[in-house]
Motif scaffolding. Structure first.
Motif, PDB file in Angstrom:
ATOM      1  N   LEU A 126      68.152  -2.055  33.975  1.00 30.83           N
ATOM      2  CA  LEU A 126      68.621  -1.790  35.335  1.00 30.83           C
ATOM      3  C   LEU A 126      69.207  -0.386  35.434  1.00 30.83           C
ATOM      4  O   LEU A 126      69.991   0.024  34.584  1.00 30.83           O
ATOM      5  CB  LEU A 126      69.699  -2.800  35.737  1.00 30.83           C
ATOM      6  N   ARG A 127      68.792   0.341  36.448  1.00 32.11           N
ATOM      7  CA  ARG A 127      69.428   1.595  36.851  1.00 32.11           C
ATOM      8  C   ARG A 127      69.366   2.681  35.776  1.00 32.11           C
ATOM      9  O   ARG A 127      70.308   2.872  35.008  1.00 32.11           O
ATOM     10  CB  ARG A 127      70.866   1.331  37.299  1.00 32.11           C
ATOM     11  N   PHE A 128      68.247   3.342  35.805  1.00 34.05           N
ATOM     12  CA  PHE A 128      67.978   4.456  34.898  1.00 34.05           C
ATOM     13  C   PHE A 128      67.883   5.733  35.718  1.00 34.05           C
ATOM     14  O   PHE A 128      67.345   5.736  36.827  1.00 34.05           O
ATOM     15  CB  PHE A 128      66.646   4.195  34.186  1.00 34.05           C
ATOM     16  N   SER A 129      68.404   6.837  35.177  1.00 35.72           N
ATOM     17  CA  SER A 129      68.203   8.121  35.856  1.00 35.72           C
ATOM     18  C   SER A 129      67.965   9.217  34.826  1.00 35.72           C
ATOM     19  O   SER A 129      68.575   9.223  33.753  1.00 35.72           O
ATOM     20  CB  SER A 129      69.396   8.485  36.743  1.00 35.72           C
ATOM     21  N   ALA A 130      67.036  10.120  35.176  1.00 42.99           N
ATOM     22  CA  ALA A 130      66.770  11.313  34.366  1.00 42.99           C
ATOM     23  C   ALA A 130      66.763  12.499  35.313  1.00 42.99           C
ATOM     24  O   ALA A 130      65.997  12.519  36.285  1.00 42.99           O
ATOM     25  CB  ALA A 130      65.435  11.192  33.646  1.00 42.99           C
ATOM     26  N   THR A 131      67.620  13.470  35.051  1.00 42.05           N
ATOM     27  CA  THR A 131      67.770  14.628  35.926  1.00 42.05           C
ATOM     28  C   THR A 131      67.680  15.909  35.101  1.00 42.05           C
ATOM     29  O   THR A 131      68.352  16.039  34.074  1.00 42.05           O
ATOM     30  CB  THR A 131      69.140  14.586  36.647  1.00 42.05           C
ATOM     31  N   ARG A 132      66.826  16.811  35.531  1.00 39.81           N
ATOM     32  CA  ARG A 132      66.647  18.112  34.860  1.00 39.81           C
ATOM     33  C   ARG A 132      66.336  17.936  33.371  1.00 39.81           C
ATOM     34  O   ARG A 132      66.958  18.550  32.511  1.00 39.81           O
ATOM     35  CB  ARG A 132      67.867  19.003  35.065  1.00 39.81           C
ATOM     36  N   VAL A 133      65.375  17.093  33.098  1.00 37.87           N
ATOM     37  CA  VAL A 133      64.946  16.859  31.718  1.00 37.87           C
ATOM     38  C   VAL A 133      63.548  17.454  31.545  1.00 37.87           C
ATOM     39  O   VAL A 133      62.663  17.241  32.375  1.00 37.87           O
ATOM     40  CB  VAL A 133      64.932  15.359  31.390  1.00 37.87           C
ATOM     41  N   LEU A 134      63.363  18.210  30.478  1.00 36.05           N
ATOM     42  CA  LEU A 134      62.052  18.750  30.130  1.00 36.05           C
ATOM     43  C   LEU A 134      61.424  17.860  29.068  1.00 36.05           C
ATOM     44  O   LEU A 134      61.967  17.682  27.987  1.00 36.05           O
ATOM     45  CB  LEU A 134      62.181  20.176  29.600  1.00 36.05           C
ATOM     46  N   PHE A 135      60.262  17.285  29.403  1.00 31.03           N
ATOM     47  CA  PHE A 135      59.487  16.505  28.453  1.00 31.03           C
ATOM     48  C   PHE A 135      58.305  17.367  28.015  1.00 31.03           C
ATOM     49  O   PHE A 135      57.414  17.667  28.811  1.00 31.03           O
ATOM     50  CB  PHE A 135      58.970  15.220  29.092  1.00 31.03           C
ATOM     51  N   ASN A 136      58.305  17.774  26.770  1.00 30.59           N
ATOM     52  CA  ASN A 136      57.237  18.632  26.259  1.00 30.59           C
ATOM     53  C   ASN A 136      56.553  17.922  25.097  1.00 30.59           C
ATOM     54  O   ASN A 136      57.099  17.802  24.002  1.00 30.59           O
ATOM     55  CB  ASN A 136      57.802  19.977  25.801  1.00 30.59           C
ATOM     56  N   GLY A 137      55.320  17.453  25.355  1.00 27.23           N
ATOM     57  CA  GLY A 137      54.575  16.766  24.309  1.00 27.23           C
ATOM     58  C   GLY A 137      53.984  17.690  23.270  1.00 27.23           C
ATOM     59  O   GLY A 137      53.423  17.231  22.280  1.00 27.23           O
ATOM     60  N   VAL A 138      54.057  18.987  23.503  1.00 29.84           N
ATOM     61  CA  VAL A 138      53.653  20.051  22.585  1.00 29.84           C
ATOM     62  C   VAL A 138      52.140  20.203  22.479  1.00 29.84           C
ATOM     63  O   VAL A 138      51.593  21.287  22.714  1.00 29.84           O
ATOM     64  CB  VAL A 138      54.274  19.872  21.179  1.00 29.84           C
TER      65      VAL A 138
END
Length: 742
Positions: free
Chosen positions: A322-334
């Motif tokens: 319940l209730r997840f947040s992601a803010t200003r996250v860089l996901f780099n799989g490379v």
């Protein structure tokens, strides 16, 4: 109750919250006497006695903590000196108040004054009941060398209050290296376990360091944070980075979920570049949580998922998030050799805001964000918003944002929104947005209520794919240069759509290989408003359609203000109908369309563009009979409930009907008045013996050829109109008019 020593008293206090609060929150004049007669001041008295020194030290430490993350190493070294000084004070306090003052002064004036303990306590000490205090009252009794987790504590500031930060430098052994070459997992885990024992706190990832770890476990009320991307946790190949409720941890009851977990301000680095793809190896492995937040992170090089929000790591085990947040996250799989940036296996309430996904996902894995329960009946995907996000150079075989719910899951996915996002240079074989619910939408089925709003995509495989969804909207989107068509419903009923609105979207050079801009299969109540398709297709006959109705059934399909154009000749047919598709033309609508002279095979009874054909017949009012026609033409169109039509009939001699001539209508007629008769228009007849001009009148009470209402033919006679009856000879009838249908 009394204790033999301060150390024993402290252990007692830790087990007894009431006594701990009494000691920690004692008045500024309170003291306590141990069994050996030692006078121990309350925390408030200690702070009051030494207020000036403590204020100077705390203010200096807080300023350094907020502006100079890089001094962490020096602080840790000085912390030990300060702690030893404070311990000296504690052990001699019973014999010399002066010595106690000197010891406290030494602690207050040391270079860092136990920064990792006092500064954090000053900021967020809870005193065991979550109440903030003005100063970090973290001193209780004499030295306790270890917590139950085994981590060595400072000799004086020995019981850390809940939420007090611990810099990981304090946990590392002497002579540590900061280049990620030595595994310090066990040392770091002690910090998490320690904070678990005391109800939570902050783990500080030090600036300008790379610490090699693997299979760490965090707990509720713990915030793992750094100050900038140079704070790196380097994850060992084949290991989870940080887990919450790993394995079968947690329970099926969300009220028991781990709560209030945060990650911020550091880099979590996997090693996919050297170790390669491993589907189930995730950097953040999160299960059975409520209120989990991450912000200002870099999550890179994941072998499996960057973030896995799962229903445990054990098959057929029910857990909910319940209730997840992601803010200003860089996901780099490379290197596009991983699974997903984020996997939601079970989620109710998620916000992914202002994040970036790049180089994610192997060719045979889903995509950057995948919402996909495992197939267990209890799975939940609902209330997820993805906004202000950028996707760059991602792959996969489902989509940048994908919802894929097996038919075995009881609840349909609901309230998934993608808005204000961009997708560039997608290299996979999926869509920018894919929604596949694997259930046939009906008037009584659960609403999906998905939204795709202001999404821009340039260069990729497929703009969107919607299947098995009831109620949703695609609005203000712009997709350019895609090799495959967008899909709205597919070729089986369970892949159909219902109650979908498409408004103000633009497809440019879409279907450059497949040959169509938008394919429509099973679809009911699909409404397109002011959509534009530009140069969709290949320019080759059969592969150059703006919209193509493929195998399936459709009804209540509406196009308002549709524009289809071919500035470079790529589109040859605006709207195509395949032989395996069945329209319900009487429910369809095409209004205010600009097809730029392109061919169209759409069938819509309601249209200001199309003129539909029908085969009118003549029947007698007394005996219907039958006739042979050498000319039998009928044309009509409908705008809302108003029908405009024209008839021309040539009937050979020998019609078997008797009585008044009645001509069938294209659509049922509504009642038109008390006598159900209204004049349609002048009629041209040939072969009838009449003395005056002829007219056609609508009689809505009559029936001809199975259609309610009929046009009856009258001719002028002395003082009135007379009925024209079917003759034995050949005759012709031609007229036009308009009326209201039911």
């Amino acid at each position: 109750m009394t204790y033999a020593s301060l150390a024993e008293a402290v252990d007692g206090f830790k087990q007894d919250a009431d006594r701990t609060r009494t000691f920690s929150n004692g008045g500024p004049t309170d003291t306590y006497t141990t069994v050996d007669g030692t006078q121990v001041p309350s925390v408030q008295k200690f702070l009051a006695d030494k207020d000036a020194e403590i204020n100077v030290a705390a203010n200096g430490i807080l300023a350094q903590a907020t502006t100079q993350a890089g001094i962490a190493t020096t602080e840790a070294g000085n912390a030990a000196d300060s702690a030893n000084s404070a311990s000296t004070y504690a052990t001699t306090a019973s014999t010399s108040a002066t010595n106690a003052s000197d010891s406290a002064a030494a602690a207050a004036t040391s270079a860092s004054n136990a920064a990792a303990t006092l500064a954090g306590a000053a900021k967020s000490a809870d005193l065991a009941n979550n109440r903030d205090t003005a100063k970090g009252a973290a001193l209780i009794g004499s030295a306790i060398p270890q917590s139950s987790s085994g981590i060595t504590l400072p000799s004086s500031f020995d019981v850390l209050i809940k939420s007090a930060p611990i810099n990981l430098l304090r946990a590392l052994p002497g002579g540590y290296v900061a280049d990620g070459s030595v595994d310090y997992s066990s040392y770091v885990q002690r910090v998490y376990d320690y904070l678990r024992d005391f109800g939570g706190g902050e783990v500080i990832v030090p600036h300008n360091m790379s610490i090699l770890v693997g299979n760490l476990v965090t707990y509720q009320n713990i915030h793992t944070r750094g100050y900038d991307p140079s704070a790196v946790l380097l994850v060992k190949p084949g290991s989870y980075g940080i887990s919450l409720n790993p394995g079968s941890g947690g329970s099926s009851d969300p009220s028991t979920n781990a709560r209030n977990v945060r990650f911020s301000g550091f880099t979590l680095q996997g090693q996919v570049a050297t170790a390669g793809f491993s589907e189930q190896v995730h950097l953040l492995n999160l299960n059975a949580f409520s209120y989990l937040e991450m912000e200002d992170l870099i999550i890179a090089g994941f072998q499996g998922d960057g973030v896995y929000c799962g229903s445990s790591n054990v098959a057929a085990t029910e857990r909910h998030n319940l209730r997840f947040s992601a803010t200003r996250v860089l996901f780099n799989g490379v290197n596009n050799q991983n699974r997903n940036g984020i996997s939601f296996i079970d989620i109710d309430g998620a916000l992914v805001d202002d994040c970036e996904f790049q180089n994610c996902t192997r060719y045979n894995m889903p995509g950057a964000i995948d919402m996909e329960p495992n197939g267990d009946a209890w799975g939940i995907i609902r209330n997820v918003t993805i906004r202000k996000r950028k996707f760059l150079n991602n792959g996969g075989n489902v989509g940048e944002v994908s919802v894929l719910v097996p038919a075995t899951v009881t609840s349909a996915p609901k309230n998934v929104t993608m808005e204000d996002c961009t997708s560039y240079n997608y290299v996979g074989t999926g869509s920018v947005f894919s929604f596949v619910a694997n259930r046939q939408p009906t008037s009584t089925s659960e609403d999906a209520s998905f939204s795709v709003i202001r999404v821009t995509g340039k260069t990729g495989y497929q703009p969107y794919s919607i299947m098995g969804a009831k109620r949703g909207r695609i609005q203000g989107c712009d997709f350019t240069d895609y090799t495959q068509s967008a899909i709205m419903g597919y070729t089986t009923a369970v892949q159909g759509v219902r109650d979908i609105e498409s408004e103000c979207n633009r497809l440019t050079r879409v279907g450059s290989v497949q040959g169509t801009g938008l394919r429509v299969g099973y679809a009911d109540y699909f409404r397109s408003t002011r959509d534009k398709l530009i140069d969709c297709g290949t320019g080759t006959a059969g592969l150059s359609n703006g919209i193509d109705f493929i195998s399936g059934l459709s009804s209540y399909v509406s196009f308002d203000g549709l524009e289809v154009s071919a500035p470079t000749g790529k589109t040859l047919v605006a709207i195509q109908k395949e032989a395996a598709h069945a329209f319900s033309a009487n429910t369809n609508r095409l209004m205010a369309a600009n097809l730029n002279s392109l061919a169209s095979n759409f069938q819509a009874e309601e249209s200001d563009l199309y003129v539909s054909a029908y085969l009118p017949v003549v029947v007698g009012a007394s005996t219907a009979g039958a006739g042979t026609y050498t000319v039998q033409n009928g044309r009509y169109y409908r705008i809302s409930k108003r029908v405009f039509f024209k008839v021309r009939l040539s009937v050979a001699a020998g019609h078997t009907g008797t009585g008044l001539i009645q001509v069938s209508l294209p659509l049922p007629a509504a009642a038109v008045g008390g006598d159900n008769i209204v004049t349609l228009g002048a009629t041209t007849v040939n072969g009838l013996s009449v003395s005056g001009g002829c007219t056609a009148r609508l009689n809505s009470a009559a029936t001809a050829n199975g259609v309610q209402g009929a046009a009856r033919i009258y001719y002028g006679a002395t003082g009135s109109y007379a009925q024209a009856t079917i003759p034995a000879t050949a005759f012709e009838v031609e007229f036009s008019g308009e009326y209201t249908t039911t």
